[in-house]
Design a protein around this motif. Structure first.
Motif, PDB file in Angstrom:
ATOM      1  N   VAL A 164       7.519  11.192  -2.855  1.00 21.55           N
ATOM      2  CA  VAL A 164       7.174  10.501  -4.095  1.00 21.55           C
ATOM      3  C   VAL A 164       7.545   9.029  -3.929  1.00 21.55           C
ATOM      4  N   ALA A 165       6.527   8.192  -3.879  1.00 15.41           N
ATOM      5  CA  ALA A 165       6.723   6.753  -3.705  1.00 15.41           C
ATOM      6  C   ALA A 165       5.935   6.022  -4.791  1.00 15.41           C
ATOM      7  N   THR A 166       6.176   6.434  -6.031  1.00 16.83           N
ATOM      8  CA  THR A 166       5.398   5.954  -7.179  1.00 16.83           C
ATOM      9  C   THR A 166       5.913   4.649  -7.756  1.00 16.83           C
ATOM     10  N   GLY A 167       7.034   4.152  -7.250  1.00 15.65           N
ATOM     11  CA  GLY A 167       7.499   2.828  -7.629  1.00 15.65           C
ATOM     12  C   GLY A 167       7.922   2.719  -9.084  1.00 15.65           C
ATOM     13  N   LEU A 168       7.758   1.510  -9.611  1.00 21.70           N
ATOM     14  CA  LEU A 168       8.094   1.248 -11.012  1.00 21.70           C
ATOM     15  C   LEU A 168       7.152   0.188 -11.544  1.00 21.70           C
TER      16      LEU A 168
ATOM     17  N   GLU B 290      -5.172  11.012   5.836  1.00 20.48           N
ATOM     18  CA  GLU B 290      -6.211  10.816   4.832  1.00 20.48           C
ATOM     19  C   GLU B 290      -5.622  10.065   3.642  1.00 20.48           C
ATOM     20  N   LEU B 291      -6.336   9.076   3.149  1.00 21.76           N
ATOM     21  CA  LEU B 291      -5.912   8.345   1.954  1.00 21.76           C
ATOM     22  C   LEU B 291      -7.020   8.401   0.922  1.00 21.76           C
ATOM     23  N   VAL B 292      -6.664   8.751  -0.313  1.00 23.69           N
ATOM     24  CA  VAL B 292      -7.634   8.773  -1.396  1.00 23.69           C
ATOM     25  C   VAL B 292      -7.138   7.882  -2.526  1.00 23.69           C
ATOM     26  N   ARG B 293      -8.073   7.181  -3.167  1.00 23.50           N
ATOM     27  CA  ARG B 293      -7.738   6.363  -4.322  1.00 23.50           C
ATOM     28  C   ARG B 293      -7.862   7.258  -5.566  1.00 23.50           C
ATOM     29  N   ASP B 294      -6.724   7.729  -6.009  1.00 27.18           N
ATOM     30  CA  ASP B 294      -6.687   8.675  -7.122  1.00 27.18           C
ATOM     31  C   ASP B 294      -5.270   8.670  -7.673  1.00 27.18           C
ATOM     32  N   ARG B 295      -5.031   9.509  -8.647  1.00 30.88           N
ATOM     33  CA  ARG B 295      -3.715   9.583  -9.272  1.00 30.88           C
ATOM     34  C   ARG B 295      -3.290  11.047  -9.368  1.00 30.88           C
ATOM     35  N   VAL B 296      -2.059  11.328  -8.997  1.00 27.02           N
ATOM     36  CA  VAL B 296      -1.523  12.678  -9.163  1.00 27.02           C
ATOM     37  C   VAL B 296      -1.099  12.859 -10.610  1.00 27.02           C
ATOM     38  N   VAL B 297      -1.637  13.867 -11.251  1.00 18.42           N
ATOM     39  CA  VAL B 297      -1.324  14.091 -12.666  1.00 18.42           C
ATOM     40  C   VAL B 297      -0.391  15.275 -12.876  1.00 18.42           C
TER      41      VAL B 297
ATOM     42  N   VAL C 155      -2.324  10.842   1.561  1.00 14.73           N
ATOM     43  CA  VAL C 155      -1.739   9.815   0.707  1.00 14.73           C
ATOM     44  C   VAL C 155      -2.623   9.668  -0.521  1.00 14.73           C
ATOM     45  N   VAL C 156      -2.023   9.784  -1.694  1.00 15.09           N
ATOM     46  CA  VAL C 156      -2.749   9.590  -2.951  1.00 15.09           C
ATOM     47  C   VAL C 156      -2.254   8.282  -3.565  1.00 15.09           C
ATOM     48  N   ASP C 157      -3.156   7.328  -3.684  1.00 15.44           N
ATOM     49  CA  ASP C 157      -2.764   5.987  -4.114  1.00 15.44           C
ATOM     50  C   ASP C 157      -3.572   5.572  -5.334  1.00 15.44           C
ATOM     51  N   ALA C 158      -2.867   5.226  -6.418  1.00 16.09           N
ATOM     52  CA  ALA C 158      -3.535   4.786  -7.635  1.00 16.09           C
ATOM     53  C   ALA C 158      -3.949   3.325  -7.577  1.00 16.09           C
ATOM     54  N   GLY C 159      -3.507   2.591  -6.530  1.00 12.43           N
ATOM     55  CA  GLY C 159      -3.932   1.207  -6.366  1.00 12.43           C
ATOM     56  C   GLY C 159      -3.283   0.244  -7.335  1.00 12.43           C
ATOM     57  N   GLU C 160      -2.002   0.485  -7.667  1.00 14.69           N
ATOM     58  CA  GLU C 160      -1.296  -0.382  -8.618  1.00 14.69           C
ATOM     59  C   GLU C 160       0.045  -0.827  -8.040  1.00 14.69           C
ATOM     60  N   PRO C 161       0.037  -1.585  -6.936  1.00 13.25           N
ATOM     61  CA  PRO C 161       1.301  -1.993  -6.323  1.00 13.25           C
ATOM     62  C   PRO C 161       2.091  -2.938  -7.224  1.00 13.25           C
ATOM     63  N   ARG C 162       3.404  -2.801  -7.204  1.00 14.19           N
ATOM     64  CA  ARG C 162       4.261  -3.614  -8.056  1.00 14.19           C
ATOM     65  C   ARG C 162       4.125  -5.097  -7.735  1.00 14.19           C
ATOM     66  N   ASN C 163       3.953  -5.431  -6.449  1.00  8.88           N
ATOM     67  CA  ASN C 163       3.937  -6.845  -6.067  1.00  8.88           C
ATOM     68  C   ASN C 163       2.537  -7.449  -6.073  1.00  8.88           C
ATOM     69  N   ALA C 164       1.589  -6.799  -6.740  1.00  4.07           N
ATOM     70  CA  ALA C 164       0.224  -7.325  -6.801  1.00  4.07           C
ATOM     71  C   ALA C 164       0.150  -8.743  -7.371  1.00  4.07           C
ATOM     72  N   PRO C 165       0.982  -9.131  -8.367  1.00  2.00           N
ATOM     73  CA  PRO C 165       0.868 -10.504  -8.885  1.00  2.00           C
ATOM     74  C   PRO C 165       1.293 -11.572  -7.897  1.00  2.00           C
ATOM     75  N   ALA C 166       2.035 -11.216  -6.856  1.00  3.26           N
ATOM     76  CA  ALA C 166       2.563 -12.209  -5.915  1.00  3.26           C
ATOM     77  C   ALA C 166       1.506 -12.590  -4.875  1.00  3.26           C
ATOM     78  N   ALA C 167       1.428 -13.886  -4.570  1.00  3.17           N
ATOM     79  CA  ALA C 167       0.486 -14.344  -3.551  1.00  3.17           C
ATOM     80  C   ALA C 167       0.978 -14.030  -2.150  1.00  3.17           C
ATOM     81  N   HIS C 168       2.286 -13.998  -1.968  1.00  9.51           N
ATOM     82  CA  HIS C 168       2.872 -13.749  -0.653  1.00  9.51           C
ATOM     83  C   HIS C 168       4.131 -12.918  -0.810  1.00  9.51           C
ATOM     84  N   MET C 169       4.520 -12.254   0.264  1.00 13.14           N
ATOM     85  CA  MET C 169       5.802 -11.562   0.298  1.00 13.14           C
ATOM     86  C   MET C 169       6.675 -12.241   1.339  1.00 13.14           C
TER      87      MET C 169
END
Length: 325
Positions: A122-126, A74-81, A32-46
């Motif tokens: 591909v689960a790159t969201g929006l 395996e999960l890495v904090r990175d970005r697929v370019v 899993v390659v995760d850039a660490g930018e989830p769409r719902n990050a501004p929300a306190a709760h889901m």
């Protein structure tokens, strides 16, 4: 030698982690390659996720990462370019067998690492692009909201404002009236004549007050929204503001692979089948990568469907290849 994985999952949100969990449990080597930018990050709760209602999104993701690690994912904090198709022939000993297996993808990460994958999710969201109104970005996810299903219960019966970003914002103004009977629809840059007679009739029936004039900014006191200020200086007391961000799908990797897209009012998204398979063989998409309205529960379900389809696809591919050797 380039590292090889059965599957590389691009994106570590609900969709990506759900896919990775299923793949790990099926004994497939998964990255899993995760850039660490989830769409719902501004929300306190889901909200609205059975048994997880009210959980902070960061806690949900942390638990998901712990779960996939149990199965060797395996999960890495990175970005697929970059993602390209085709084998590195110097590493292929039996080309016919390798082609039959479908080891097609070379994945390049921004940190310099390059890996190979037989299949991709591909689960790159929006990204949500907010209106350029003073104060909106700072309060987004708190008392500036976009989804009544996500936040309506928590702000029920308070004075609502709805900021029009297009004539289609009428739908949002009507929907939020389910949670409050005190709703004002601020036309902002939308002219009143752009609203249809049907729109006006429905707004009136819902008790929604239409307020013409451009919105200049928010009134905030003691770190809470108390009003909406128009360009002419008029202020309207409101505790909550709903708006519709402009959805910006993160489809660059899919476009680079030649995936077919289809246009929607909320951007262009990949054409997928019921499992999330795109028009590119071996590439699945899930979560907000396939649509604007995928909530967390939908995204997790989509990741599960994609992964289970991949497990079957890889198995049948390997059996067919073995039968030919």
């Amino acid at each position: 030698m380039t590292e090889k994985y059965a599957v590389v999952v691009v994106g570590g949100g609900a969709a990506g982690l759900s896919a990775a969990l299923v793949l790990g449990r099926a004994r497939h080597r998964t990255l899993v390659v995760d850039a660490g930018e989830p769409r719902n990050a501004p929300a306190a709760h889901m909200q609205g996720y059975l048994t997880r209602d009210g959980m902070p999104p960061a806690e949900f993701l942390a638990l998901g990462r712990e779960e996939i690690a149990r199965y060797g994912v395996e999960l890495v904090r990175d970005r697929v370019v970059e993602v390209t198709r085709g084998e590195d022939l110097s590493e292929v000993r039996n080309r016919a067998f390798t082609e039959a297996q479908g080891e097609d993808f070379t994945v390049v990460l921004s940190g310099g690492r390059t890996v190979r994958a037989r299949r991709l999710v591909v689960a790159t969201g929006l990204k949500d692009e907010l209106p350029a109104v003073a104060g909106v970005a700072e309060r987004f996810g708190r008392d500036v909201l976009h989804c009544p299903f996500c936040h309506g219960w928590e702000v029920r019966d308070q004075p609502f404002g709805v900021l029009a970003t297009s004539p289609a914002s009428v739908h949002q103004a009507l929907m939020v009236s389910q949670w409050s009977k005190d709703v004002r629809f601020f036309l902002h840059t939308v002219a009143e004549e752009e609203l249809s007679d049907e729109d006006l009739r429905r707004l009136a029936a819902a008790g929604v007050e239409v307020v013409p004039g451009e919105v200049a900014g928010l009134v905030v006191e003691d770190d809470r929204l108390t009003g909406i200020r128009l360009a002419d200086g008029t202020e309207h007391a409101r505790s909550v503001l709903f708006l519709a961000p402009r959805a910006v799908p993160q489809t660059g990797l899919l476009e680079g692979l030649g995936a077919e897209l289809h246009d929607t009012p909320f951007g262009a998204y990949p054409v997928v089948d019921a499992t999330g398979l795109t028009s590119v063989p071996g590439v699945w998409a899930a979560g907000n990568a396939i649509g604007f309205a995928e909530q967390v529960v939908h995204a997790a379900s989509g990741g599960y469907r994609a992964a289970s389809a991949i497990v079957g696809d890889l198995l049948m591919t390997d059996l067919d290849a073995a039968a030919q050797v």
